[in-house]
Write an enzyme that holds these catalytic residues in place. Structure first.
Site, PDB file in Angstrom:
ATOM      1  N   ASP A  12       0.812  -1.229   0.000  1.00  0.00           N
ATOM      2  CA  ASP A  12       0.000   0.000   0.000  1.00  0.00           C
ATOM      3  C   ASP A  12       0.840   1.272   0.000  1.00  0.00           C
ATOM      4  O   ASP A  12       0.420   2.307   0.508  1.00  0.00           O
ATOM      5  CB  ASP A  12      -0.952   0.058   1.217  1.00  0.00           C
ATOM      6  CG  ASP A  12      -1.800  -1.185   1.327  1.00  0.00           C
ATOM      7  OD1 ASP A  12      -2.212  -1.701   0.290  1.00  0.00           O
ATOM      8  OD2 ASP A  12      -2.032  -1.632   2.468  1.00  0.00           O
ATOM      9  N   LYS A  15       2.399   2.236  -5.008  1.00  0.00           N
ATOM     10  CA  LYS A  15       3.175   1.778  -6.172  1.00  0.00           C
ATOM     11  C   LYS A  15       2.412   1.978  -7.471  1.00  0.00           C
ATOM     12  O   LYS A  15       2.990   2.333  -8.490  1.00  0.00           O
ATOM     13  CB  LYS A  15       3.512   0.282  -6.040  1.00  0.00           C
ATOM     14  CG  LYS A  15       4.460  -0.026  -4.917  1.00  0.00           C
ATOM     15  CD  LYS A  15       4.688  -1.526  -4.786  1.00  0.00           C
ATOM     16  CE  LYS A  15       3.469  -2.306  -4.371  1.00  0.00           C
ATOM     17  NZ  LYS A  15       2.969  -2.027  -3.038  1.00  0.00           N
ATOM     18  N   GLY A  39      -3.985  -4.354  -4.360  1.00  0.00           N
ATOM     19  CA  GLY A  39      -5.019  -3.387  -4.723  1.00  0.00           C
ATOM     20  C   GLY A  39      -4.370  -2.071  -5.039  1.00  0.00           C
ATOM     21  O   GLY A  39      -3.837  -1.413  -4.156  1.00  0.00           O
ATOM     22  N   HIS A  40      -4.334  -1.721  -6.314  1.00  0.00           N
ATOM     23  CA  HIS A  40      -3.731  -0.462  -6.721  1.00  0.00           C
ATOM     24  C   HIS A  40      -4.826   0.513  -7.108  1.00  0.00           C
ATOM     25  O   HIS A  40      -5.669   0.195  -7.937  1.00  0.00           O
ATOM     26  CB  HIS A  40      -2.826  -0.664  -7.943  1.00  0.00           C
ATOM     27  CG  HIS A  40      -1.596  -1.444  -7.634  1.00  0.00           C
ATOM     28  ND1 HIS A  40      -0.846  -2.062  -8.596  1.00  0.00           N
ATOM     29  CD2 HIS A  40      -0.975  -1.673  -6.470  1.00  0.00           C
ATOM     30  CE1 HIS A  40       0.179  -2.655  -8.017  1.00  0.00           C
ATOM     31  NE2 HIS A  40       0.119  -2.437  -6.734  1.00  0.00           N
ATOM     32  N   GLN A 223       2.405  -5.838  -3.086  1.00  0.00           N
ATOM     33  CA  GLN A 223       2.724  -5.911  -1.645  1.00  0.00           C
ATOM     34  C   GLN A 223       4.036  -5.162  -1.375  1.00  0.00           C
ATOM     35  O   GLN A 223       4.341  -4.226  -2.099  1.00  0.00           O
ATOM     36  CB  GLN A 223       2.780  -7.373  -1.162  1.00  0.00           C
ATOM     37  CG  GLN A 223       1.430  -8.076  -1.147  1.00  0.00           C
ATOM     38  CD  GLN A 223       1.068  -8.695  -2.473  1.00  0.00           C
ATOM     39  OE1 GLN A 223       1.872  -9.331  -3.112  1.00  0.00           O
ATOM     40  NE2 GLN A 223      -0.167  -8.511  -2.897  1.00  0.00           N
TER      41      GLN A 223
HETATM   42  P1  IMP Z   1      -2.394 -12.674   1.767  1.00  0.00           P
HETATM   43  O1  IMP Z   1      -1.425 -12.115   0.772  1.00  0.00           O
HETATM   44  O2  IMP Z   1      -3.837 -12.430   1.384  1.00  0.00           O
HETATM   45  O3  IMP Z   1      -2.101 -14.099   2.082  1.00  0.00           O
HETATM   46  O4  IMP Z   1      -2.186 -11.870   3.138  1.00  0.00           O
HETATM   47  C1  IMP Z   1      -0.980 -11.973   3.892  1.00  0.00           C
HETATM   48  C2  IMP Z   1      -0.634 -10.624   4.486  1.00  0.00           C
HETATM   49  O5  IMP Z   1      -0.274  -9.725   3.439  1.00  0.00           O
HETATM   50  C3  IMP Z   1      -1.774  -9.935   5.241  1.00  0.00           C
HETATM   51  O6  IMP Z   1      -1.220  -9.173   6.300  1.00  0.00           O
HETATM   52  C4  IMP Z   1      -2.360  -8.993   4.208  1.00  0.00           C
HETATM   53  O7  IMP Z   1      -3.035  -7.905   4.793  1.00  0.00           O
HETATM   54  C5  IMP Z   1      -1.093  -8.566   3.504  1.00  0.00           C
HETATM   55  N1  IMP Z   1      -1.308  -8.112   2.126  1.00  0.00           N
HETATM   56  C6  IMP Z   1      -1.497  -8.853   1.022  1.00  0.00           C
HETATM   57  N2  IMP Z   1      -1.608  -8.075  -0.065  1.00  0.00           N
HETATM   58  C7  IMP Z   1      -1.467  -6.813   0.343  1.00  0.00           C
HETATM   59  C8  IMP Z   1      -1.443  -5.544  -0.317  1.00  0.00           C
HETATM   60  O8  IMP Z   1      -1.573  -5.424  -1.540  1.00  0.00           O
HETATM   61  N3  IMP Z   1      -1.267  -4.455   0.473  1.00  0.00           N
HETATM   62  C9  IMP Z   1      -1.072  -4.555   1.818  1.00  0.00           C
HETATM   63  N4  IMP Z   1      -1.078  -5.700   2.474  1.00  0.00           N
HETATM   64  C10 IMP Z   1      -1.263  -6.822   1.754  1.00  0.00           C
END
Ligand code: IMP
Length: 423
Positions: A12, A15, A39-40, A223
């Site tokens: 977040d 990017k 999520g962009h 991420q």
């Molecule tokens: P997962 O990727 O859904 O398995 O989540 C694992 C961890 O990564 C959790 O803490 C999510 O909130 C975090 N996470 C996954 N994708 C994003 C992102 O695009 N932005 C921020 N946190 C993310």
């Protein structure tokens, strides 16, 4: 010039906006890891677009967008996303979007298994996005996943899905969660797959051809470094290599193809989900939420907010080989009188300039802060780096010194024009 854009915090970082900005001079935009957990949000010409799996270059005409082999792809989610973006007037044609035939497929039962695992972890849960990311990467590593190329053979896929559904149902019924019928799963996934079929190809030679033809390639990281499966705050991480190296393994382009790594961070720190957050600060969170900022693009969850943490950033700049920093959301701090920057952690009386690996040490890490005066003026209308208030420039300079990486961009608002280039 081939450039990787990578997140330096817990995701977040903004990017999407930097990718969108750099896409103007790119020919190809490629994703190499993650899935629709990303999520962009990109605001272009006053319109807001939320992208999850689609590379940000999709918003431009005449750019090739690639979902690489390292991405886990949810066909149902992707088709919904394509329909939403098309309804906003952007056509998504097979010449504009290519999906790797090696990309692993997220099935509906992966999402339910994600929820089951989270439920079983109780207060130790990761706080995942429940998009099935972990279970899909687990199947990949466990060599029982299915790739887009496998879906071309419906009979083979049906056999494999039947076996995986019965395994998944055993786990799900133990947790009292919805179980699946293989035939229904196949039907749903193939309905979506038909929309995607013309886009699926071997993307590796396409990328190599573009590289050899001196096209500009932009690698869009998802991420952030602290969510990387190796370098992040394990186990509170995602299931892929979110750092620069993941852009190579996830696309089939070698490290020798890369000339620049732009590391994106906010002017402060945020995180969603569970896990350590040494500089987390309740008043700053309340303040930013009060401004309507820092709600997740994928889940809508309010993000925890905290002061800038250069222990994390220093480490992130090291492991990514950052050649230029892009600092976003500077305007979020516009009204604050005094700002804190964390320069090191004190853990059991010892000063640490890099983050620990030991999860219990994270819990005991106390941030050591340096205070800097705020600028207390509106930066959103600044159209050049020079026009920023002196205190803002001093804050950015200190950030860059502490991370040992040069500044390249500064973001002062969500719009394309609010990205300032640092001379
Ligand atoms: P997962 O990727 O859904 O398995 O989540 C694992 C961890 O990564 C959790 O803490 C999510 O909130 C975090 N996470 C996954 N994708 C994003 C992102 O695009 N932005 C921020 N946190 C993310």
């Amino acid at each position: 010039m081939n450039t990787i854009i990578t997140g330096l915090q817990w995701g977040d970082e903004g990017k999407g906006k930097i990718v969108d900005y750099l896409t103007e001079s790119a020919d190809v935009v490629v994703r190499g890891q993650g899935g629709n957990n990303a999520g962009h949000t990109v605001i272009a010409n006053g319109t807001k677009y939320v992208l999850h799996l689609l590379p940000s270059g999709i918003l431009w005409d005449n750019k090739i967008n690639v979902i690489g082999n390292g991405v886990v792809c949810d066909p149902i989610g992707l088709v919904e996303e394509i329909a939403r973006i098309e309804s906003q007037g952007i056509a998504i044609t097979p010449d504009k979007l290519l999906i790797s035939d090696r990309s692993h497929v997220v099935f509906p039962f992966h999402k339910e298994l994600d929820a089951a695992r989270e439920a079983s972890l109780g207060d130790q849960k990761i706080g995942t996005t429940k998009r099935g990311i972990g279970p899909t990467y687990s199947d990949k590593i466990n060599r029982c996943g299915l790739r887009m190329a496998d879906l071309l053979d419906r009979e083979f896929t049906t056999q494999q899905v039947t076996r995986r559904v019965s395994e998944a149902n055993e786990v799900l019924s133990r947790h009292g969660l919805t179980t699946f019928q293989a035939a229904e799963v196949i039907e749903q996934v193939y309905t979506a797959f038909e929309r995607l079929r013309p886009h699926i190809t071997n993307t590796i030679p396409v990328l190599h051809k573009a590289w050899k033809a001196n096209k500009n390639l932009l690698f869009e990281g998802a991420q952030g470094t602290l969510l990387d499966i190796d370098y992040g705050t394990y186990p509170f991480v995602t299931s892929s290599n979110t750092t620069a190296g993941g852009s190579c393994t996830g696309t089939g382009l070698p490290p020798t193809a890369i000339q620049a790594v732009i590391g994106v961070c906010k002017a402060y720190t945020t995180r969603v989900g569970s896990g350590p957050f040494p500089t987390g600060d309740e008043p700053l969170s309340e303040y930013l939420h009060g401004l309507g900022r820092e709600f997740g693009a994928t889940t809508g969850r309010p993000r925890g907010c905290g002061w800038l943490d250069t222990v994390l950033l220093r480490f992130a700049c090291m492991v990514n080989g950052v050649t230029g920093l892009a600092v976003t959301n500077l305007d979020g701090l516009d009204a604050y009188a005094t700002l804190q920057i964390c320069t090191s952690y004190e853990i059991d009386g010892v000063i640490h300039e890099l983050p620990p690996a030991d999860r219990s040490a994270w819990e005991r890490a106390k941030p050591v802060y340096e205070s800097l005066p705020g600028w207390q003026s509106d930066t959103t209308a600044c159209t050049s780096y020079e026009a920023l208030p002196a205190q803002a420039k001093a804050y950015l300079k200190r950030l860059s010194e502490l991370c040992d990486a040069p500044l390249a961009f500064v973001g002062v608002g969500p719009d394309r024009i609010q990205t300032l280039v640092v001379p």
